[in-house]
Design an enzyme around this catalytic site. Structure first.
Site, PDB file in Angstrom:
ATOM      1  N   SER C  56      -0.688  -8.470  -8.865  1.00 15.44           N
ATOM      2  CA  SER C  56      -1.779  -9.014  -9.686  1.00 15.44           C
ATOM      3  C   SER C  56      -1.327 -10.238 -10.478  1.00 15.44           C
ATOM      4  O   SER C  56      -2.109 -11.169 -10.676  1.00 15.44           O
ATOM      5  CB  SER C  56      -2.290  -7.953 -10.652  1.00 15.44           C
ATOM      6  OG  SER C  56      -2.814  -6.857  -9.938  1.00 15.44           O
ATOM      7  N   ASN C  57      -0.071 -10.226 -10.931  1.00 12.74           N
ATOM      8  CA  ASN C  57       0.396 -11.345 -11.733  1.00 12.74           C
ATOM      9  C   ASN C  57       0.653 -12.603 -10.916  1.00 12.74           C
ATOM     10  O   ASN C  57       0.877 -13.665 -11.467  1.00 12.74           O
ATOM     11  CB  ASN C  57       1.666 -10.950 -12.495  1.00 12.74           C
ATOM     12  CG  ASN C  57       1.342  -9.918 -13.537  1.00 12.74           C
ATOM     13  OD1 ASN C  57       0.739 -10.235 -14.547  1.00 12.74           O
ATOM     14  ND2 ASN C  57       1.703  -8.670 -13.272  1.00 12.74           N
ATOM     15  N   LYS C 175       3.113   2.438  -6.948  1.00  8.53           N
ATOM     16  CA  LYS C 175       3.222   1.696  -8.194  1.00  8.53           C
ATOM     17  C   LYS C 175       2.010   2.072  -9.026  1.00  8.53           C
ATOM     18  O   LYS C 175       0.871   1.812  -8.631  1.00  8.53           O
ATOM     19  CB  LYS C 175       3.218   0.182  -7.942  1.00  8.53           C
ATOM     20  CG  LYS C 175       3.185  -0.602  -9.254  1.00  8.53           C
ATOM     21  CD  LYS C 175       2.955  -2.096  -9.093  1.00  8.53           C
ATOM     22  CE  LYS C 175       2.786  -2.709 -10.487  1.00  8.53           C
ATOM     23  NZ  LYS C 175       2.369  -4.108 -10.460  1.00  8.53           N
ATOM     24  N   SER C 177       0.035   1.578 -12.414  1.00  9.74           N
ATOM     25  CA  SER C 177      -0.101   0.718 -13.583  1.00  9.74           C
ATOM     26  C   SER C 177      -1.058   1.274 -14.628  1.00  9.74           C
ATOM     27  O   SER C 177      -1.339   0.623 -15.623  1.00  9.74           O
ATOM     28  CB  SER C 177      -0.593  -0.670 -13.163  1.00  9.74           C
ATOM     29  OG  SER C 177       0.329  -1.292 -12.315  1.00  9.74           O
ATOM     30  N   GLY C 201       4.185   0.800 -13.474  1.00  9.29           N
ATOM     31  CA  GLY C 201       3.568  -0.496 -13.233  1.00  9.29           C
ATOM     32  C   GLY C 201       3.519  -1.381 -14.454  1.00  9.29           C
ATOM     33  O   GLY C 201       2.903  -2.453 -14.414  1.00  9.29           O
TER      34      GLY C 201
END
Lengths: 306, 306, 306, 306
Positions: C56-57, C175, C177, C201
């Site tokens: 996402s980053n 993962k 988050s 995450g």
């Protein structure tokens, strides 16, 4: 029992507009019965169907049971006989609700408005809610109106539960404050044969609710702009939809301001501007900040009400 | 006042495990003081730091104020003097909370647990909440513990409000039932100089809370597996993290079952299986269905507890 | 395949810390491969287990598929062979995900991170999700890691779905988050026999996740404070829980600032302060306002990082 | 440009009913252009104002950009010239949306429907959204209609953003699928001088939206009961509110079934029953289970449609 032209033989006719009246307090936070009486005198000149006492706007969670009953008794004394008095009698437990319902009827309520219990909201499924409302309706000396107000309770009375409860002979209708017009239309549609009466729980969707078959409204804003809401009712009932629309549109922002945006403190502040006694709330509800007051004023002025 | 080795001079030390005790009822839904007493005798053999009376699991919203005080008085009489009694005294209005807090102290509470008022949750901002808790703490004869339980109240006590209130000399700590471990770690971090004590509000994140600096837990599951939770505390405090992890992991499902999944009726059912008096809840809380009971049982059996 | 001491024979060992790397852009919003390369050179000095590319980053929803693959290819060229490259290959449709997964593997990914499809979230039940991830895992040339990030997708990969998928031979881990530490502990507990690897995450709950049995973390903050997160890992693995706690507590606010509070623009701003290339995001993500930048700075300074 | 009696000189008049058409697939999940063409032939007999292509019901997130454009091109060829073609051109990034908007116009779209980007919903504040939609509208060769569909995006286009964007000369209106009738009334009220056109995004609140001043509807249900929705429009426009209400009430359950309850797979199943090509969705959307199919059928039969 003051029922008018009833929709079914013997059933109380709920149709019309009701303010869920605010409870004025003294500076020491005691109930100010004198100011309440003066508000009632002013409301008497407005063609309301009746009043709701101890709804959310009456700060009922902040009153003792004694106070809740006493306010109802006092309002009944001041209220003309042909006006309906609907009293909020909901508590968290079934036993407390049953008991308070009886006391409200004895104090002169024509009907009771029973909110969904909500503290254990994860467990308030259809089974629990049907049990609760059935027990209350079975024992109540006066008709019961269901009350769904998710903004406060975090819980919407489920549609299937409403439909099931609509068959109970002592459950007359529903005040729906959630604002989902699709749901309101569907409830009217699915309860036609039960003659179940739906009241809009807020002025923001009053006209839309009339369109879909609601019979009236219990609207916080009626504490402030009661005459105008009765006029909106008249326009809807007479089929003057164009005029109704223009009036309805001007009411949306003031209504939002005194309900979900700024709440009971804003309702009470606006009451002051329109000649009623509002004043402070019981703590922890706080007076509006200066900025909030300006925002509130603007929501009335930009729509031509101040 | 029964404070032990206090973290700061004169401050009550809250560290340890507490069951938020359930309230047994008779078949007529009256408080069953005899069964409650028998439960207390069994809890006396477990190394709890104390008990929480009138927490959410005690069905306090379904008790009258009289009953709430009476239960506290009765528990105090049965409880060994070195055990802490923390009493829930939160009400919706500030004035009712102040009054009940005084009565709880008079009935023998060592501290009070004050839940966030929540009915007008849209208006329960930092300003309102700081006002509320400050008024209560100012007047309370015993220390105050804040109580944030969003699953029931639909409202999390905001972080900045907690930090502000942590400076009040009569506010000792926080029971946090939200389960956000990041928030718990941050509260511990930001209140270091105030010696503010954080208690995990559920057994599901008890070990993680100890990791981040909490000093104990108020855990519904302690009504059922109290000895095991005290063992988990011991493992965490002694740095036996491997063993702690294995124990913690086996507690997650039973804990979820008696809290958010199936609630107080499940807690009371599980208590029966483990030799305590649980029984039915007050209505509208309903007994578990057969399917729910099976699900509950499975959550204990698959983790080796039944 | 670069697997180290694998947890089961032949399985890729995921344990360790990974930055989900940001994608630098030129002032025209094109991918800036030169700046990316310079960031990679700096990351090479930090004992990361590997990198996540197109998480996402990395603003993957703003890149074309071509760009997504090209960035992975370029990173693989710069990355030392012993470092893992995990590439995000999730798309909304199964067919697009299958295809992109193949291309990612061909471009040099050691594993793929597959996010939950979410646009039709009301229909993304266990049946749909199990079908989706199974199809992807069946066809993927490299191992698959599930990716649940409810803050972005509005959808948490359901626990029962994770457990079901953990049996797939080509699905290695998750993962997570979401930050629910109870869920993380339960997933570790219920998948013990599958040797399923859980990665935290976010850095906010990294220590708690280690406590409960996670094997590492994919943390946005590792783009900024990578060395410190590797140190936190070392402290957790060596049982230095006291030191770990103090370090973890200081990381919570900076982490919240670059994730849920201020997002990717804040992450990229903070990268600039710590010697990396961050720069602007692709539109509609906007640069921080001046006030937001101050808030971000404060979250680093008050914890001693700036 | 096919504008009819336009509300302001030169502005495209959007008033009327539109089906957001479904995309048929072959058993291999390829777009089935032949079946699509046959559907279009049937829709041509219904007095729709036009069609929406690549709305949520068209499974646009599962199509490649090539496919999205190709479907629009093909529909334009089949569609009578006087019918409007509104094409969904929203993507997550501004640059992709700008580009696809241009391609949609080139493929024959009369207007584009641009959904709110949503992946980084925490950062999609007014500033970001105003930037995004302004950039798109600045460059678009055809008028832009805003599209707010919180059930899919988890994000409602904020009211103040809508009002700000209503001043843009190339932004014509809004499709609002959220269903908050108060919001719809307020948007109409506050944009009167901009001649901003609001379309109801679902058949469930179509009549209420007309009451409050909407000019039409883009309704999934129009794929199935198109003639009936056009009849509802006629009743509303001619002031036959009693008849309109009865028709509207019968449409609520079928509409809910093919939208939020059972989604696109249900829409496609119902299309089959009414003589259109529906078929399967692209994965991960799954065919209905047998129980879901029965539920869907019941929602049509109990309201007299099957």
């Amino acid at each position: 029992n003051r029922s008018q032209s009833s929709p079914a033989a013997g059933r109380l006719n709920l149709s019309g507009i009701y303010p869920p009246i605010a409870t004025p307090f003294t500076t020491k936070e005691d109930v100010d019965y004198q100011k309440l009486k003066e508000n009632l005198q002013k409301y008497a000149r407005i063609p309301f169907k009746g009043l709701v006492v101890q709804g959310s706007n009456g700060e009922y969670p902040y009153l003792t049971e004694e106070e809740r009953v006493e306010v109802v008794r006092m309002v009944r004394q001041s209220l003309p006989g042909e006006k309906l008095l609907m009293a909020g009698s909901g508590c968290e437990s079934t036993r407390a609700t049953v008991e308070l319902t009886g006391r409200m009827a004895a104090a002169g309520a024509d009907a009771v408005l029973v909110v969904t219990p909500c503290f254990y909201r994860g467990k308030m499924d259809s089974r629990a809610l049907i049990h609760h409302f059935t027990k209350v309706a079975d024992s109540s000396p006066v008709p019961v109106v269901l009350y769904s107000v998710p903004a406060n309770t975090g819980l919407e009375l489920p549609l299937d539960t409403v439909l099931e409860l609509s068959h109970h002979p002592n459950i007359l209708g529903l005040k729906d404050s959630g604002g989902d017009i699709t749901r309101i239309g569907l409830i009217v549609h699915k309860t036609k044969t039960q003659d179940f009466q739906v009241l809009a729980g807020s002025a923001g969707f009053l006209m839309a609710a009339y369109c879909l078959g609601a019979v009236g409204g219990v609207c916080a804003l009626a504490n402030v702009l009661g005459q105008e809401l009765c006029e909106l009712e008249r326009l809807c009932l007479s089929g003057s939809w164009e005029e109704a629309r223009l009036l309805q549109q001007r009411l949306i922002e003031p209504n939002a301001a005194v309900t979900r945006k700024l709440g009971v403190p804003a309702l009470k502040q606006a009451m002051e501007w329109f000649g009623f006694h509002g004043g402070a709330c019981r703590s922890p509800l706080q007076r509006l900040t200066e900025a909030e007051t300006q925002q509130l004023k603007q929501d009335f002025t930009t729509n031509g009400w101040l």
